[in-house]
Design an enzyme around this catalytic site. Structure first.
Site, PDB file in Angstrom:
ATOM      1  N   GLN A 255      11.168   1.232  10.726  1.00 42.33           N
ATOM      2  CA  GLN A 255      11.443  -0.202  10.636  1.00 42.33           C
ATOM      3  C   GLN A 255      12.922  -0.413  10.296  1.00 42.33           C
ATOM      4  O   GLN A 255      13.484   0.305   9.478  1.00 42.33           O
ATOM      5  CB  GLN A 255      10.553  -0.859   9.580  1.00 42.33           C
ATOM      6  CG  GLN A 255       9.052  -0.662   9.823  1.00 42.33           C
ATOM      7  CD  GLN A 255       8.521  -1.424  11.042  1.00 42.33           C
ATOM      8  OE1 GLN A 255       9.248  -2.214  11.671  1.00 42.33           O
ATOM      9  NE2 GLN A 255       7.273  -1.182  11.403  1.00 42.33           N
ATOM     10  N   TYR A 286      -0.661   2.601  17.091  1.00 45.26           N
ATOM     11  CA  TYR A 286       0.798   2.535  17.261  1.00 45.26           C
ATOM     12  C   TYR A 286       1.411   2.907  15.911  1.00 45.26           C
ATOM     13  O   TYR A 286       2.275   2.219  15.376  1.00 45.26           O
ATOM     14  CB  TYR A 286       1.240   1.133  17.702  1.00 45.26           C
ATOM     15  CG  TYR A 286       0.499   0.609  18.905  1.00 45.26           C
ATOM     16  CD1 TYR A 286       0.963   0.856  20.189  1.00 45.26           C
ATOM     17  CD2 TYR A 286      -0.685  -0.122  18.762  1.00 45.26           C
ATOM     18  CE1 TYR A 286       0.278   0.388  21.300  1.00 45.26           C
ATOM     19  CE2 TYR A 286      -1.384  -0.596  19.870  1.00 45.26           C
ATOM     20  CZ  TYR A 286      -0.898  -0.339  21.131  1.00 45.26           C
ATOM     21  OH  TYR A 286      -1.583  -0.813  22.225  1.00 45.26           O
ATOM     22  N   GLU A 310      -0.639   7.539  18.224  1.00 44.76           N
ATOM     23  CA  GLU A 310       0.788   7.369  18.523  1.00 44.76           C
ATOM     24  C   GLU A 310       1.125   8.190  19.766  1.00 44.76           C
ATOM     25  O   GLU A 310       0.693   9.334  19.895  1.00 44.76           O
ATOM     26  CB  GLU A 310       1.611   7.839  17.301  1.00 44.76           C
ATOM     27  CG  GLU A 310       3.076   8.054  17.533  1.00 44.76           C
ATOM     28  CD  GLU A 310       3.827   6.796  18.005  1.00 44.76           C
ATOM     29  OE1 GLU A 310       3.630   5.714  17.422  1.00 44.76           O
ATOM     30  OE2 GLU A 310       4.603   6.921  18.971  1.00 44.76           O
ATOM     31  N   ASP A 352       0.119  -2.044  15.195  1.00 43.13           N
ATOM     32  CA  ASP A 352       1.551  -2.424  15.115  1.00 43.13           C
ATOM     33  C   ASP A 352       2.218  -2.081  16.448  1.00 43.13           C
ATOM     34  O   ASP A 352       3.026  -1.155  16.542  1.00 43.13           O
ATOM     35  CB  ASP A 352       2.192  -1.636  13.958  1.00 43.13           C
ATOM     36  CG  ASP A 352       3.671  -1.964  13.771  1.00 43.13           C
ATOM     37  OD1 ASP A 352       4.144  -2.962  14.341  1.00 43.13           O
ATOM     38  OD2 ASP A 352       4.343  -1.215  13.029  1.00 43.13           O
ATOM     39  N   CYS A 379       6.059  -7.795  16.220  1.00 40.94           N
ATOM     40  CA  CYS A 379       7.487  -8.088  16.088  1.00 40.94           C
ATOM     41  C   CYS A 379       7.949  -9.131  17.098  1.00 40.94           C
ATOM     42  O   CYS A 379       9.117  -9.543  17.059  1.00 40.94           O
ATOM     43  CB  CYS A 379       8.323  -6.815  16.196  1.00 40.94           C
ATOM     44  SG  CYS A 379       8.048  -5.920  17.717  1.00 40.94           S
TER      45      CYS A 379
END
Ligand SMILES: C[S@@+](CC[C@H](N)C(=O)[O-])C[C@H]1O[C@@H](n2cnc3c(N)ncnc32)[C@H](O)[C@@H]1O
Length: 423
Positions: A255, A286, A310, A352, A379
């Site tokens: 992040q 994710y 992932e 995410d 996001c």
């Protein structure tokens, strides 16, 4: 009267916040997207694009009535024409108000929610709101100086600093000559070590013409084609959240805000503990290196198993190292679409995704697994609004929505939502 065209000026008032750092006004019934303005200002704007019949694009030329939240530009690079800090003319409260308005609007227009949902969005600001970014990618100009992409087009603004990165990064990048056309990757670890790397210029001819691809798409294509050379710091970045540590490759995801991973983890913890305190199984979709998997282990005392899903091999390898002694965490390498159909049903799902969000197929698969709570971390507020709308049509409604302003000086914002079953 002829319609205004490129180079003409128009006067606009009653501006309201639009998505992507623009304000929205109207001229002769036509929508105008204006850069450099704030809500409720009255401005003179110069038209920069008139190619669409439905709207015009413009930039502010003169402020006739200023917002109380207007401040002198806080980013030298943006002032010099870079596309980095598109809200650097707003104070923190003003930027927060813009993001709140945009999210409420998107939840209604795209998510299909009424005011009983969109008016409940909580705002949380991560501080600091400048000099907060520990990870940047910067283009190298023809003279070898690294800078920022110009607001539109392909040029590079050099010699003026962006206000987002922590200063150590910019000091280190600025002290070197880079290969023209390369991409400079600069990261500061949680141990204070600065890592620099250079991604080679992309010399291959793109399969699609430039005009049909966004800058982000071109950047992703370039990442898959070009090599990275570590230049300083060793290339393995040390990161920490709570009591855990990770070793993340310099080009790996983390992040951006110095407090981002910890800040989002705190919300994931609150939401999971509030709605599934006795959870035994979880998915961290994710999941990157498994930051949220670690969080779930810390706050859910009955948790027996959490699977990190992932696609990036290096992130999965890093997760496996960090959780080598924790039998509760397994890292699965592969696309979420395949994994969610194969994994045992979870009590908690954290998802995410990248900016494009989950989309209908993944939303369907998660909802079909019937978790007690889904924590959606998005996001891109438009994609998040769409995903939340899709979930609500599959029986999962927002119990809490928090907008985290982790991207000071810009329009970007993270939307973290807890979704619970209405059954
Ligand atoms: C926004 S990041 C979140 C990472 C992690 N949750 C964190 O906070 O550090 C999104 C992650 O999804 C991964 N990813 C993208 N598409 C994927 C897919 N289809 N399946 C699995 N992982 C994917 C990316 O490699 C990236 O690590």
């Amino acid at each position: 009267m002829t319609a205004p065209g490129i180079g003409d000026t128009v006067e606009l008032d009653g501006l309201r916040a639009g998505n992507g750092g623009v304000m929205v006004g109207r001229h002769d019934g036509r929508v105008v997207f204006v850069r450099g303005a704030l809500p409720d200002e009255r401005v003179v704007a110069r038209i920069t694009d008139d190619r669409r019949s439905s709207y015009l694009s413009a930039t502010v030329e003169e402020i006739l009535e200023s917002s109380d939240h207007r401040v002198p530009d806080r980013c030298a690079a943006a002032t010099a024409g870079a596309g980095c800090c598109d809200l650097s003319h707003a104070d923190d409260a003003g930027a927060r108000a813009v993001k709140n308005q945009v999210i409420a609007d998107l939840l209604g227009r795209i998510g299909g929610f009424d005011e009983s949902v969109s008016s409940t969005v909580e705002m949380r600001t991560l501080t600091p709101t400048s000099a907060y970014r520990t990870r940047v990618r910067m283009p190298a100009a023809a003279d070898g100086a690294a800078g920022n992409h110009v607001r539109s087009g392909d040029g590079v603004v050099t010699g003026a600093r962006c206000a987002q990165p922590v200063p150590e990064i910019l000091d280190a990048v600025g002290g070197r000559a880079w290969t023209p056309g390369a991409e400079v990757v600069a990261v500061r670890g949680d141990d204070g070590v600065v890592h620099l790397a250079e991604r080679a210029p992309d010399t291959r001819t793109p399969r699609h013409s430039r005009s049909t691809r966004s800058r982000a798409q071109r950047s992703r294509a370039r990442q898959s084609r070009t090599s990275v050379t570590p230049v300083e710091g060793g290339g393995v970045v040390h990161r920490r959240v709570g009591g855990r540590q990770w070793s993340v490759p310099v080009t790996g995801f983390w992040q951006a805000h110095v407090d981002g991973a910890a800040g989002y983890s705190a919300l994931v913890a609150e939401m999971a503990a509030a709605h599934a305190p006795d959870a035994r199984t979880a998915w961290d979709l994710y999941g990157g290196v498994g930051v949220f998997a670690g969080t779930l282990c810390d706050v859910l005392p009955s948790l027996e198993h959490v699977t990190v899903v992932e696609s990036d091999a290096e992130a999965v390898a890093a997760a496996r190292v960090t959780f080598a002694d924790d039998h509760r965490v397994a890292a699965y390498r592969g696309p979420v679409a395949g994994a969610v159909r194969a994994l045992p049903s979870p009590d908690v799902v954290v998802a995410d995704p990248p900016r494009s969000g989950l989309g209908a197929e993944i939303v369907d698969a998660i909802a079909a697994a019937r978790p007690s709570v889904i924590v959606h971390v998005g996001c891109d507020p438009a994609a998040a609004a769409r995903d939340l709308g899709l979930f609500s049509r599959r029986g999962y409604v927002p119990a809490r929505i928090v907008a985290v302003d982790a991207f000071g000086l810009t329009h970007h914002v993270e939307v973290v939502a807890a979704l619970v079953s209405v059954d």
